[in-house]
Write an enzyme that holds these catalytic residues in place. Structure first.
Site, mmCIF file in Angstrom:
data_model
loop_
_atom_site.group_PDB
_atom_site.id
_atom_site.type_symbol
_atom_site.label_atom_id
_atom_site.label_comp_id
_atom_site.label_asym_id
_atom_site.label_seq_id
_atom_site.Cartn_x
_atom_site.Cartn_y
_atom_site.Cartn_z
ATOM 1 N N ASP A 157 0.833 -1.202 0.000
ATOM 2 C CA ASP A 157 0.000 0.000 0.000
ATOM 3 C C ASP A 157 0.867 1.252 0.000
ATOM 4 O O ASP A 157 2.051 1.215 0.355
ATOM 5 C CB ASP A 157 -0.869 -0.017 1.278
ATOM 6 C CG ASP A 157 -2.165 0.759 1.126
ATOM 7 O OD1 ASP A 157 -2.269 1.574 0.192
ATOM 8 O OD2 ASP A 157 -3.065 0.548 1.955
ATOM 9 N N ASP A 186 -11.058 2.001 -2.670
ATOM 10 C CA ASP A 186 -11.591 1.775 -1.327
ATOM 11 C C ASP A 186 -13.109 1.884 -1.350
ATOM 12 O O ASP A 186 -13.781 1.544 -0.376
ATOM 13 C CB ASP A 186 -11.020 2.813 -0.342
ATOM 14 C CG ASP A 186 -9.630 2.420 0.137
ATOM 15 O OD1 ASP A 186 -9.226 1.268 -0.097
ATOM 16 O OD2 ASP A 186 -8.946 3.268 0.738
#
Ligand code: GLA
Length: 695
Positions: A446, A515
């Site tokens: 990430d 997301d």
């Protein structure tokens, strides 16, 4: 195929259906002659002698150059701007010659006075109607040459009034397509963050009144993550040009004697069969040449949305058992398992297992997961550090910074300067340690903030190359890890889909798409994603409702159907699900496993022209004799009508059998394509998957 007319210096590159031609003209300029449908007749090309239109429109301005440099009477966008050691800021190139193999052509140019060489590389992907271009700048002189702008390529499209497509958006709203008419002036898409972003994407799509299945489309995508720039310009001279490459914003590079500077590749293509054929070619190319691990992607479980930082061995083991029970194959522990990571405030950089959360280490969880026959994955944010960590206390000099400026925090973290070899090594070793000592199959990598205060003293005078050197270090670390641990898959995540590009996909295996896991929003995100990027790499999760962002409540079946359009994952809190919901999960995942080879490897069809509100959305996948049709009805209008969905890509002369509303049917391919399949759904968030098989 590569054809060369040695006398006229004409070069013709042909792919299965397209052609790209250029020449060296009478004044030595490398000039584009054609890009479009295949002609296959090199003898017909003529090189028109260029005469200036007026003193204000000199030859250099009106020439369709393959790689315009800054120099002479050029005021247009350039692909290369350099300053020589005597301060000459002007390049005058001459043609040196070419090198050729079956599928690659290198055109060599050299400055007339200085020992600066420019190699333009053209690589053909015949079957996919694509050409990769890049430039290699070589300093053969004894002095440094300062590069101020280096683009991968310039492209010429012989039309005005085209339509341009790209993405805009922001966090959790990635891949929002925008469509803009091209007129005079320039359209600039770019990134200045170093770690990509959620806004523009490094590709261009320009069409001439195209639809999904008809019309001319010119397109290209850059193999670069981070600071890219694309300029689309309709010129005064009746054409549209495109330039793409490294962003010249805050970029300077001193090329040392004997050093080479290579731009990222841009893969370009043309079709006269609409956006669908563009996507088919790009997907096939990506699956064959970009994605390194061609295996079918496993169904994953990830508890991030359900648990956030509250991970602990006991609950993770419980979740893993349920994840196994519903049929997922890969259990991924997300953020929160390491250091003092209880929130965003701390932990990044201190990559030791948190003993409070995992008293028996990660081994206990991994053993359980492995005993159940599942793969194990884990989250890292390797490029970052929280100032509260031990790592930062020990190495405050390991982050990008300027001496007399504040180090601006974003998500409470700073960016590690991985262009410092020692830091790069630390990141490699950290991950290598985990991959060596634990049975890990999947890394979710990430990155949750962009670079700021871009000071990197270690790069000395080449400090302003940090934007590209940063990403090169990322690529390097992952490549090294993959070499040593070849079975491991790497997921590229950047606060969701902030790093979706061919640069990442050349090194990583999957994208975390967004997301935003709202199943309805995802239909749009996925639709735009599919224009350029391959379905196999598109991770999509089913998560709990009300959705944390949209607050929408969508039936579990619809949520599954939406996520099953990519590489399926589940992010629900399985500890809280009812038995009937668990049953749905089981059933859906079982079904997905039966059809996923068609989804991940088949040809993808966007059957809707546009995704309009209150309408049926339909998508199709075709692999050999198998077809999967997804139909969604987000919202019913008063007494919503049925629809006829016309399938595509079928064998017109064969019949297909399928079951719809519990009824077995057989229809001919030609009927399904022309008449269409009658579908009627009622209610809100209704969906249906139909599987057809050729007989
Ligand atoms: C980012 C990712 C999420 C999750 C969190 C963890 O936002 O996109 O999927 O991994 O970070 O902090």
């Amino acid at each position: 195929m590569i054809y060369i007319d040695e006398i006229k210096n004409i070069f013709v590159l042909t792919t299965k259906n397209t052609e790209y031609a250029f020449c060296v003209d009478n004044i030595g300029l490398l000039r584009n002659l054609y890009w479009g449908e295949k002609i296959d007749s090199i003898k017909d090309y003529e090189i028109e002698e260029l005469v200036e239109v007026s003193t204000n429109d000199p030859v250099f301005e009106i020439t369709k150059e393959e790689y315009p440099v800054y120099g002479g009477l050029r005021y247009k966008e350039n692909c290369l701007k350099a300053t020589f050691s005597d301060n000459t800021r002007d390049i005058v190139y001459k043609y040196l010659g070419y090198e050729k193999s079956d599928d690659e052509l290198i055109i060599k140019l050299k400055d007339k006075y200085y020992d600066l060489q420019i190699n333009l590389v053209y690589k053909l992907y015949y079957e996919f109607d694509l050409i990769e271009r890049k430039a290699i700048i070589i300093n053969n002189s004894k002095e440094d040459i300062l590069l101020e702008n280096v683009m991968s390529a310039q492209l010429h499209i012989p039309y005005e009034n085209l339509t341009f497509r790209n993405t805009h958006g922001y966090w959790a709203a990635e891949q929002q397509e925008f469509i803009q008419n091209v007129s005079y002036g320039k359209i600039v898409i770019e990134n200045r963050r170093g770690v990509s972003g959620h806004n523009h994407n490094p590709y261009f799509i320009l069409d001439n009144n195209a639809t999904e299945t008809t019309g001319e489309v010119y397109f290209g995508a850059l193999n670069l993550t981070g600071n890219f720039k694309g300029v689309i310009e309709q010129t005064q001279y009746g054409e549209t040009l495109v330039q793409m490459g490294i962003n010249d914003f805050d970029f300077l590079y001193y090329l040392s004697p004997n050093e080479k500077f290579e731009t990222p590749e841009i893969v370009i293509g043309y079709t006269n069969k609409g956006f669908e054929s563009m996507s088919h070619n790009m997907h096939a190319y990506a699956n064959k040449h970009i994605i390194k691990n061609s295996n079918i992607r496993p169904v994953l479980y990830n508890s991030w949305e359900a648990m956030e930082f509250k991970v602990n061995a006991k609950e993770q083991i419980e979740l893993a058992k349920r994840a196994k029970d519903i049929g997922t194959e890969l259990f991924v522990v997300d953020d929160g398992w390491f250091g003092q990571r209880h929130s965003i405030k701390n932990g990044l950089g201190d990559w030791y297992v948190n003993k409070e959360k995992f008293p028996n280490g990660l081994e206990e969880l991994i053993k359980e997961v492995k005993n159940m026959g599942m793969f194990f994955g884990i989250w890292f944010e390797p490029e970052m550090v929280n100032p509260l960590t031990e790592l930062y206390k020990k190495h405050p000099d390991w982050v990008y910074n300027f001496d007399n400026r504040e180090r601006n925090l974003s998500r409470e973290q700073l960016v590690l300067n991985i262009t410092i070899p020692e830091v790069c090594e630390y990141v490699f070793e950290t991950l290598d340690y985990y991959l060596t000592n634990y049975d890990i199959d999947y890394i979710k990598w990430d990155v949750n903030r962009p670079i700021s205060e871009p000071g990197a003293k270690n790069l000395l005078k080449n400090e302003r190359s940090l934007w590209i050197n940063h990403i090169k270090s990322v690529y390097k670390i992952v490549d090294r890890l993959k070499k040593k641990h070849p079975k491991v898959l790497f997921e590229a995540c950047a606060s969701g889909g902030g790093r979706i590009d061919f640069g990442m996909l050349s090194h990583f295996d999957d994208f975390w798409t967004s997301d935003n896991t709202d199943a309805y929003d995802r239909l749009f995100i996925q639709n735009t994603y599919s224009k350029i990027y391959p379905i196999k790499a598109m991770r999509a999760w089913v998560t709990d409702c009300p959705n944390f962002l949209s607050k929408r409540v969508i039936p579990l079946e619809f949520r599954f159907d939406s996520a099953m359009m990519g590489a399926l994952g589940v992010g629900c809190n399985l500890l809280k699900m009812s038995e009937s919901e668990i049953d749905i999960c089981r059933e859906k995942i079982k079904y997905y496993k039966e059809i996923r080879h068609i989804i991940q490897e088949g040809k993808f069809y966007r059957l809707d022209k546009t995704l309009k509100d209150n309408d049926y959305y339909s998508f199709e996948y075709v692999l050999d004799d198998e077809v999967i049709l997804f139909v969604f009805l987000p919202q019913s209008k008063i007494g919503h009508r049925h629809t006829f969905i016309k399938l595509r890509g079928l064998d017109e002369n064969s019949s297909y059998e399928f079951t719809i509303n519990n009824e077995n049917k057989t229809k001919s391919g030609i009927y399904l394509q022309n008449h269409g399949l009658k579908i009627k759904l009622s209610g809100d968030y209704q969906s249906m998957i139909i599987r057809l098989k050729k007989i």
